[in-house]
Design a protein around this motif. Structure first.
Motif, short mmCIF file in Angstrom:
data_model
loop_
_atom_site.label_atom_id
_atom_site.label_comp_id
_atom_site.label_asym_id
_atom_site.label_seq_id
_atom_site.Cartn_x
_atom_site.Cartn_y
_atom_site.Cartn_z
N UNK A 270 -16.34 -24.84 55.99
CA UNK A 270 -17.19 -24.83 57.18
C UNK A 270 -17.20 -23.45 57.80
N UNK A 271 -18.39 -23.03 58.23
CA UNK A 271 -18.52 -21.78 58.98
C UNK A 271 -19.80 -21.81 59.78
N UNK A 272 -20.21 -20.65 60.26
CA UNK A 272 -21.45 -20.56 61.02
C UNK A 272 -22.31 -19.44 60.48
N UNK A 273 -23.62 -19.57 60.68
CA UNK A 273 -24.55 -18.52 60.26
C UNK A 273 -25.22 -17.97 61.52
N UNK A 274 -26.49 -17.68 61.47
CA UNK A 274 -27.18 -16.98 62.56
C UNK A 274 -26.95 -17.67 63.92
N UNK A 275 -26.57 -16.86 64.89
CA UNK A 275 -26.39 -17.37 66.24
C UNK A 275 -25.00 -17.86 66.54
N UNK A 276 -24.16 -18.03 65.54
CA UNK A 276 -22.79 -18.52 65.77
C UNK A 276 -21.87 -17.33 66.03
N UNK A 277 -21.05 -17.43 67.03
CA UNK A 277 -20.16 -16.35 67.46
C UNK A 277 -18.70 -16.76 67.23
N UNK A 278 -17.74 -15.88 67.52
CA UNK A 278 -16.34 -16.30 67.44
C UNK A 278 -16.03 -17.53 68.29
N UNK A 279 -16.75 -17.71 69.39
CA UNK A 279 -16.54 -18.91 70.21
C UNK A 279 -16.89 -20.18 69.43
N UNK A 280 -17.93 -20.10 68.62
CA UNK A 280 -18.31 -21.25 67.79
C UNK A 280 -17.19 -21.57 66.79
N UNK A 281 -16.67 -20.54 66.16
CA UNK A 281 -15.61 -20.75 65.17
C UNK A 281 -14.36 -21.32 65.83
N UNK A 282 -14.06 -20.87 67.05
CA UNK A 282 -12.90 -21.42 67.77
C UNK A 282 -13.11 -22.90 68.05
N UNK A 283 -14.31 -23.29 68.46
CA UNK A 283 -14.59 -24.70 68.72
C UNK A 283 -14.47 -25.52 67.44
N UNK A 284 -15.00 -24.97 66.34
CA UNK A 284 -14.89 -25.66 65.06
C UNK A 284 -13.42 -25.86 64.70
N UNK A 285 -12.66 -24.78 64.79
CA UNK A 285 -11.24 -24.83 64.42
C UNK A 285 -10.48 -25.88 65.22
N UNK A 286 -10.76 -25.93 66.51
CA UNK A 286 -10.08 -26.90 67.36
C UNK A 286 -10.50 -28.33 67.02
N UNK A 287 -11.79 -28.53 66.75
CA UNK A 287 -12.31 -29.87 66.49
C UNK A 287 -11.79 -30.47 65.18
N UNK A 288 -11.64 -29.62 64.15
CA UNK A 288 -11.36 -30.16 62.82
C UNK A 288 -9.89 -30.15 62.44
N UNK A 289 -9.03 -29.76 63.37
CA UNK A 289 -7.60 -29.68 63.05
C UNK A 289 -7.05 -30.98 62.50
N UNK A 290 -7.50 -32.08 63.05
CA UNK A 290 -6.97 -33.39 62.62
C UNK A 290 -7.81 -34.02 61.51
N UNK A 291 -8.86 -33.32 61.06
CA UNK A 291 -9.75 -33.89 60.05
C UNK A 291 -9.18 -33.76 58.65
N UNK A 292 -9.33 -34.79 57.89
CA UNK A 292 -8.98 -34.74 56.46
C UNK A 292 -10.28 -34.83 55.67
N UNK A 293 -10.66 -33.76 55.00
CA UNK A 293 -11.94 -33.78 54.27
C UNK A 293 -11.94 -34.75 53.10
N UNK A 294 -13.10 -35.23 52.75
CA UNK A 294 -13.23 -36.13 51.61
C UNK A 294 -12.95 -35.38 50.31
N UNK A 295 -12.29 -36.02 49.35
CA UNK A 295 -12.10 -35.36 48.05
C UNK A 295 -13.42 -35.27 47.31
N UNK A 296 -13.53 -34.30 46.43
CA UNK A 296 -14.75 -34.19 45.65
C UNK A 296 -14.65 -35.06 44.41
N UNK A 297 -15.78 -35.27 43.76
CA UNK A 297 -15.87 -36.19 42.63
C UNK A 297 -15.18 -35.61 41.39
N UNK A 298 -14.85 -36.49 40.47
CA UNK A 298 -14.35 -36.04 39.16
C UNK A 298 -15.41 -36.25 38.09
#
Length: 809
Positions: A270-298
């Motif tokens: 996960x990241x940001x493209x046009x218009x996203x600043x370090x503040x956006x990345x900080x919000x993302x980082x805080x939000x997803x700390x407890x998230x466990x991503x889905x595994x990818x397929x085999x």
């Protein structure tokens, strides 16, 4: 970082990338029109401070500021000889910024060049350009690569091949999708992920163009097919104009909430493209700390792709017919066309088979008196542009297969690989390198198997070789090895036994060259059709056949219903519904059913525009004129309706950018010849034409979309003054004043350059010009056009024509 270490890192949790770079640099004083990479090197503290902030905000890695640092883009600024030093210096800045706290990612972006046959650059030119950059980035010590903001799947493939042939570092590939869910060239997300992961991408995803809300559907589309982690780097919503600045309509908190939905959909990076600043990345980082991503397929299933579609092969899918007619054996006209390098006839054969229901096309160009490698390359280039369905590359010449796989913008099927030494030792690794599926032909150096047991042994031996290279059974289609029943009484039974064994025990799809069974017999159609029915009952998944055989195709449809391969009989019903006949011709080839008089010259010209046959149209136009058809009649009665039809197909998403370009170029060739022949009172007069000054604005070196708009407007009778790309407001306004332009058309691809449009509009008003202003480009919206005072916005070349007519009424 090794590929294994990259996968292990992602198995532990989400990988957070950085946010926008270009817009943030502009905030710090980077002016329009400069080479961003050069400006960064002249102002190193700006990028170092920005990337430090991203790492502090929670980014695990940052993109080195090498986005446009390839040889082709640097040439726009006269800097191509500095590619090595600039890339190395830029990586060093990122290393100093992140220290031991993050990864430095080598960033590759579009070159801005179009590939043949749509442009002048050949595939290998693009690969070489990327290799120069990749080599410098590897020597500079990047940890991994990203290939980002790609609109052309084949340019993404070229960059990926360049990385693979230079180093063993992990590489992520990120495509850019429009709001309609397709790239500019018509590739959808599931087709992209199948193509790229099989070519060797370690992660696949999307970035730019849209906000996180629109990317949720893209991630969900990719997830069922993805054997690799998925990447998303969305814009901060849509751009808008406020107080003289370009801003975006989504704040960091809203952005981060959507990111949670992206993770739930299957995003791993996960990241940001046009218009996203370090503040956006900080919000993302805080939000997803407890998230466990889905595994990818085999597993991904048995799937091959073209640039614009994916075909699934399996027991639960309709039986696939592979069109056999692009094979010169016994076909004198095709042999002659191949010797003359006449690809128009090859494309015609392809389109005829599509209309009849072929889902894949077998391509074999082997005949005497040709350079098979060169002709195969030409055939694949043309077919990939004009034909939507995937290709099966068929040759006994390994070099011809290799060149085809290298340039093919999808995941091809190779016909075929056996246990013969030269095939298993040389061709199998080539097929794997380019991510192709292959047909397993049960032959060995001893020749045909003498028993069913030997045949099974050969199949398993080839599979074991393939497995050692990373192939699965889902990547293999076994050939039933059909011989003629006239010379081998048990031929049909032996093939059916193989099909049943592969279906029930071995676990792989099957294919057969259908017509081989009836060679030497009368009424061959009856034998072929009966054999197909028996084979489908045993589990056959594919057949190489002539789709023009109506009895055979109708029986195939019926068998699919009876074998529960056609849910609710949808394909069967649709095929016999005259009102939906175009569904058998996904590119609407001859969907213009009104072309029932193809033998007439003018109908042929019209058809050539619709089908983009630019190599043949001029001869036909010249003959039409010699046959006393008036230029005015040709233009107004046939060329204009043809290009209008192309526009309709483009709006319906039946055609995409490549088809639109080829048709527009065919139209231009005809118009360039006819325009000087127009007489007073018989056609458009030069003085009557509305004048359009068109340019890509200052600081923007992208011109594909602008060139197409220019071409389409010219075809519709506008007088075009194309100023090119990276054009200053002063030059645009001066030209508009000089010619007394009716319209000024402005293009911008990037959020960092779109603001220049407002400066052009302001200068136009200050100078008191009467010209209407229309704008367009990937990042432009109708709201933005209204905010900066433009008279209109068009999202593509076809709507640009309509808008131009409205503005000049």
């Amino acid at each position: 970082m090794t590929k294994q270490a990259f996968r292990e890192l992602l198995e532990k949790g989400l990988f957070i990338l950085d946010g926008a770079t270009g817009i943030e640099l502009q905030k710090q004083g980077m002016p329009l029109g400069v080479c961003p990479e050069q400006w960064v090197l002249e102002n190193p503290d700006v990028i170092k401070n920005l990337q430090k902030r991203y790492i502090e905000a929670g980014s695990h890695g940052v993109y080195a500021c090498t986005f446009g640092c390839n040889a082709i883009k640097l040439a726009e600024f006269g800097l191509e000889d500095q590619i090595e030093s600039m890339n190395k210096a830029l990586v060093q800045l990122s290393k100093e910024a992140v220290g031991d706290n993050g990864w430095v990612i080598g960033d590759l972006s579009p070159t801005g060049a179009q590939m043949f046959p749509l442009g002048l650059r050949h595939f290998e030119d693009i690969v070489i350009a990327y290799k120069k950059q990749v080599k410098a980035l590897v020597e500079a010590g990047v940890d991994l690569f990203v290939i980002e903001t790609m609109m052309d799947i084949n340019e993404a493939r070229a960059a990926l091949i360049a990385v693979k042939e230079t180093c063993d570092l992990p590489v992520m590939v990120s495509m850019t999708y429009e709001k309609n869910g397709y790239t500019l060239n018509g590739t959808d997300p599931k087709t992209a992920v199948i193509t790229l992961q099989n070519l060797g991408a370690d992660a696949v995803g999307c970035n730019c163009s849209t906000g996180p809300d629109d990317m949720i559907a893209i991630v969900k589309a990719m997830k069922p097919y993805a054997k690799v982690p998925l990447l998303v780097k969305p814009n901060a919503g849509l751009p808008r104009y406020e107080n003289g600045k370009t801003t975006f309509d989504m704040d960091a908190e809203t952005f981060a909430k959507y990111v949670l939905e992206l993770v739930e959909a299957g995003a791993n990076i996960i990241g940001g493209c046009c218009g996203s600043t370090p503040d956006f990345i900080k919000k993302i980082s805080d939000k997803v700390k407890a998230c466990k991503p889905l595994p990818w397929q085999t597993k991904q299933g048995s799937r091959i792709t073209s640039e614009r579609m994916m075909v699934t092969i399996g027991q639960d899918e309709p039986t696939i017919i592979v069109g056999e007619r692009i094979n010169p054996t016994g076909k004198k006209r095709l042999q002659e066309a191949l010797r003359d390098k006449n690809m128009d006839y090859v494309v015609t054969l392809a389109k005829e088979q599509l209309e009849k229901g072929a889902a894949i096309l077998d391509v074999n160009v082997g005949t005497s008196g040709i350079d098979e490698v060169e002709v195969m390359k030409l055939a694949v280039e043309q077919l990939s542009t004009f034909v939507k369905v995937p290709l099966c590359i068929d040759s006994s010449n390994i070099d011809a297969i290799e060149v085809a796989l290298r340039i093919y913008p999808g995941r091809a099927l190779v016909n075929s690989i056996s246990l013969e030494k030269h095939k298993i030792e040389r061709l199998l690794p080539i097929a794997k390198k380019y991510g192709a599926m292959f047909i397993l032909l049960p032959l060995s150096d001893k020749g045909l198997p003498k028993s069913i047991e030997e045949k099974h042994h050969i199949i398993e031996a080839v599979y074991n070789h393939a497995k050692s290279l990373g192939y699965e059974k889902e990547d293999i289609i076994v050939d039933g090895l059909v011989t003629t029943v006239a010379s081998n009484y048990n031929a049909a039974v032996e093939t059916l036994e193989t099909i049943e064994w592969c279906t029930r025990e071995f676990g792989a799809g099957t294919i057969m060259g259908l017509s081989n069974i009836s060679f030497g017999l009368p009424k061959r159609q009856l034998v072929n059709t009966a054999f197909l029915a028996m084979a489908i009952a045993k589990g056959l998944t594919m057949a190489i056949a002539n789709p023009s055989d109506e009895l055979l195709m109708h029986l195939k449809l019926a068998c699919d219903v009876l074998a529960t391969r056609d849910k609710d009989s949808l394909h069967y019903i649709q095929s016999f519904n005259e009102g939906k006949k175009k569904d058998h011709a996904p590119e609407a080839i001859k969907a213009e059913q009104e072309l029932h008089t193809e033998k007439e010259r003018l109908d042929t010209i019209r058809q050539m525009v619709v089908q983009g046959e630019k190599d043949s149209i001029l001869d036909n136009v010249k003959k039409a004129v010699k046959e006393n058809h008036l230029p005015k009649t040709i233009i107004e009665g046939y060329l204009i309706p043809a290009i209008t039809r192309v526009g309709e197909l483009f709006e319906d998403k039946t055609y995409f950018l490549p088809q639109l370009i080829m048709s527009a170029e065919a139209m231009k060739i005809a118009m360039d010849y006819l325009d000087p022949l127009l007489e007073d009172g018989k056609g458009h007069q030069q003085g009557e034409k509305k004048k359009v000054v068109i340019a890509t604005v200052k600081g923007d070196i992208h011109d594909i979309g602008k060139n197409l708009v220019s071409l389409m407007l010219k075809n519709y009778g506008f007088d075009i003054y194309d100023l090119g790309k990276d054009v200053s407001r002063e030059v645009i306004v001066a030209k508009a004043k000089e010619v007394d332009a009716d319209i000024i058309a402005l293009s911008a691809l990037m959020t960092t350059t779109m603001l220049e449009m407002e400066h052009v509009i302001r200068l136009v008003k200050e100078e008191g010009l009467r010209a209407k202003i229309m704008i367009g480009g990937a990042v432009i919206t109708n709201d933005y056009a209204l905010e900066i005072g433009a008279d209109g916005y068009s999202e593509d070349a076809n709507t640009a024509v309509k808008l131009a007519y409205e503005l000049t009424r």
